[in-house]
Design a protein around this motif. Sequence first.
Motif, PDB file in Angstrom:
ATOM      1  N   UNK A  16       0.824  -1.207   0.000  1.00  0.00           N
ATOM      2  CA  UNK A  16       0.000   0.000   0.000  1.00  0.00           C
ATOM      3  C   UNK A  16       0.862   1.262   0.000  1.00  0.00           C
ATOM      4  N   UNK A  17       1.985   1.217   0.695  1.00  0.00           N
ATOM      5  CA  UNK A  17       2.849   2.381   0.742  1.00  0.00           C
ATOM      6  C   UNK A  17       3.478   2.659  -0.625  1.00  0.00           C
ATOM      7  N   UNK A  18       3.933   1.594  -1.303  1.00  0.00           N
ATOM      8  CA  UNK A  18       4.525   1.755  -2.640  1.00  0.00           C
ATOM      9  C   UNK A  18       3.489   2.290  -3.620  1.00  0.00           C
ATOM     10  N   UNK A  19       2.281   1.728  -3.571  1.00  0.00           N
ATOM     11  CA  UNK A  19       1.206   2.186  -4.466  1.00  0.00           C
ATOM     12  C   UNK A  19       0.837   3.635  -4.148  1.00  0.00           C
ATOM     13  N   UNK A  20       0.727   3.952  -2.849  1.00  0.00           N
ATOM     14  CA  UNK A  20       0.375   5.312  -2.456  1.00  0.00           C
ATOM     15  C   UNK A  20       1.413   6.335  -2.904  1.00  0.00           C
ATOM     16  N   UNK A  21       2.688   5.994  -2.734  1.00  0.00           N
ATOM     17  CA  UNK A  21       3.749   6.901  -3.177  1.00  0.00           C
ATOM     18  C   UNK A  21       3.737   7.033  -4.692  1.00  0.00           C
ATOM     19  N   UNK A  22       3.423   5.951  -5.394  1.00  0.00           N
ATOM     20  CA  UNK A  22       3.335   6.004  -6.858  1.00  0.00           C
ATOM     21  C   UNK A  22       2.224   6.943  -7.306  1.00  0.00           C
ATOM     22  N   UNK A  23       1.083   6.881  -6.616  1.00  0.00           N
ATOM     23  CA  UNK A  23      -0.039   7.770  -6.954  1.00  0.00           C
ATOM     24  C   UNK A  23       0.333   9.228  -6.703  1.00  0.00           C
ATOM     25  N   UNK A  24       0.931   9.494  -5.546  1.00  0.00           N
ATOM     26  CA  UNK A  24       1.338  10.871  -5.225  1.00  0.00           C
ATOM     27  C   UNK A  24       2.379  11.386  -6.218  1.00  0.00           C
ATOM     28  N   UNK A  25       3.298  10.506  -6.605  1.00  0.00           N
ATOM     29  CA  UNK A  25       4.327  10.897  -7.572  1.00  0.00           C
ATOM     30  C   UNK A  25       3.711  11.209  -8.930  1.00  0.00           C
ATOM     31  N   UNK A  26       2.714  10.392  -9.340  1.00  0.00           N
ATOM     32  CA  UNK A  26       2.048  10.621 -10.625  1.00  0.00           C
ATOM     33  C   UNK A  26       1.356  11.978 -10.640  1.00  0.00           C
ATOM     34  N   UNK A  27       0.659  12.321  -9.543  1.00  0.00           N
ATOM     35  CA  UNK A  27       0.003  13.629  -9.461  1.00  0.00           C
ATOM     36  C   UNK A  27       1.029  14.762  -9.477  1.00  0.00           C
ATOM     37  N   UNK A  28       2.148  14.566  -8.775  1.00  0.00           N
ATOM     38  CA  UNK A  28       3.184  15.588  -8.738  1.00  0.00           C
ATOM     39  C   UNK A  28       3.791  15.808 -10.125  1.00  0.00           C
ATOM     40  N   UNK A  29       4.056  14.715 -10.838  1.00  0.00           N
ATOM     41  CA  UNK A  29       4.635  14.819 -12.183  1.00  0.00           C
ATOM     42  C   UNK A  29       3.680  15.512 -13.151  1.00  0.00           C
ATOM     43  N   UNK A 117      10.663  16.159 -14.418  1.00  0.00           N
ATOM     44  CA  UNK A 117       9.950  14.943 -14.017  1.00  0.00           C
ATOM     45  C   UNK A 117      10.927  13.802 -13.796  1.00  0.00           C
ATOM     46  N   UNK A 118      11.915  13.670 -14.668  1.00  0.00           N
ATOM     47  CA  UNK A 118      12.918  12.614 -14.524  1.00  0.00           C
ATOM     48  C   UNK A 118      13.691  12.769 -13.211  1.00  0.00           C
ATOM     49  N   UNK A 119      14.000  14.008 -12.840  1.00  0.00           N
ATOM     50  CA  UNK A 119      14.704  14.257 -11.581  1.00  0.00           C
ATOM     51  C   UNK A 119      13.842  13.864 -10.384  1.00  0.00           C
ATOM     52  N   UNK A 120      12.550  14.197 -10.458  1.00  0.00           N
ATOM     53  CA  UNK A 120      11.625  13.831  -9.372  1.00  0.00           C
ATOM     54  C   UNK A 120      11.528  12.311  -9.232  1.00  0.00           C
ATOM     55  N   UNK A 121      11.381  11.637 -10.360  1.00  0.00           N
ATOM     56  CA  UNK A 121      11.280  10.177 -10.337  1.00  0.00           C
ATOM     57  C   UNK A 121      12.558   9.539  -9.804  1.00  0.00           C
ATOM     58  N   UNK A 122      13.701  10.116 -10.146  1.00  0.00           N
ATOM     59  CA  UNK A 122      14.982   9.592  -9.667  1.00  0.00           C
ATOM     60  C   UNK A 122      15.077   9.704  -8.153  1.00  0.00           C
ATOM     61  N   UNK A 123      14.656  10.845  -7.614  1.00  0.00           N
ATOM     62  CA  UNK A 123      14.705  11.052  -6.162  1.00  0.00           C
ATOM     63  C   UNK A 123      13.742  10.105  -5.444  1.00  0.00           C
ATOM     64  N   UNK A 124      12.511   9.974  -5.982  1.00  0.00           N
ATOM     65  CA  UNK A 124      11.513   9.093  -5.365  1.00  0.00           C
ATOM     66  C   UNK A 124      11.979   7.641  -5.405  1.00  0.00           C
ATOM     67  N   UNK A 125      12.545   7.231  -6.535  1.00  0.00           N
ATOM     68  CA  UNK A 125      13.028   5.852  -6.655  1.00  0.00           C
ATOM     69  C   UNK A 125      14.158   5.587  -5.662  1.00  0.00           C
ATOM     70  N   UNK A 126      15.052   6.565  -5.508  1.00  0.00           N
ATOM     71  CA  UNK A 126      16.134   6.399  -4.542  1.00  0.00           C
ATOM     72  C   UNK A 126      15.607   6.278  -3.121  1.00  0.00           C
ATOM     73  N   UNK A 127      14.567   7.070  -2.797  1.00  0.00           N
ATOM     74  CA  UNK A 127      13.964   7.011  -1.463  1.00  0.00           C
ATOM     75  C   UNK A 127      13.315   5.648  -1.216  1.00  0.00           C
ATOM     76  N   UNK A 128      12.551   5.185  -2.199  1.00  0.00           N
ATOM     77  CA  UNK A 128      11.898   3.885  -2.065  1.00  0.00           C
ATOM     78  C   UNK A 128      12.921   2.755  -1.982  1.00  0.00           C
TER      79      UNK A 128
END
Length: 207
Positions: A16-29, A117-128
Amino acid sequence: MALFSFLYSFRYADSLMVVGISICTAFLCEAISWLLIYRTSTYKSLRSSIDKASKKLDSMKSTSVSSASKKPSSSSSSASLSSSSSSRAKKMDRVETSLKDATRDLSLSKFKSGAVVAAVLFVVFGLLNSLFEGRIVAKLPFAPIPLVLKMSHRGLPGTDPTDCSMVFLYFLCSISIRTNLQKYLGFAPPRGAAGAGLFPMPDPKTS
């Protein structure tokens, strides 16, 4: 911290946490893309041009098919039909060229937001990756093929092929959630630009 503790109390907390972060990231992007691209007059103009050219091209193709199905009754009508077909083909070529140019310009205009967007995804992926390294976040209902297994079981202990890593779950969520979000918000690529980009497929006419 209280939110994380609350989520961890669930059986599928990691999933649920991975899915939730994915949803938040999609909205942010998409918010970043709207701020840098979608709201600009350049994007709106290019999108309108692509829509108009695509509709015009479809109409010309349907007219061409219906005209080709008609059999000429004499040699004069045959010559007239041939001349009309040649003129129509030239017009279609001009519309196709205009459509390709507008599609290319639309792709180039997305570079600015694409880098952010690529920078945001890179940071989120590193955090996860730091949060779920070596942890099983979900169970697959089947044993994937070897090629998929390399991603779904990446960095996990054990040999159970149904164990799912964060990388695989995040990859699936990123593709499905953002694609559907773009359609819902009306930010999906124009119909005439589908499959096009900086490196479009070659035109069969030129081969």
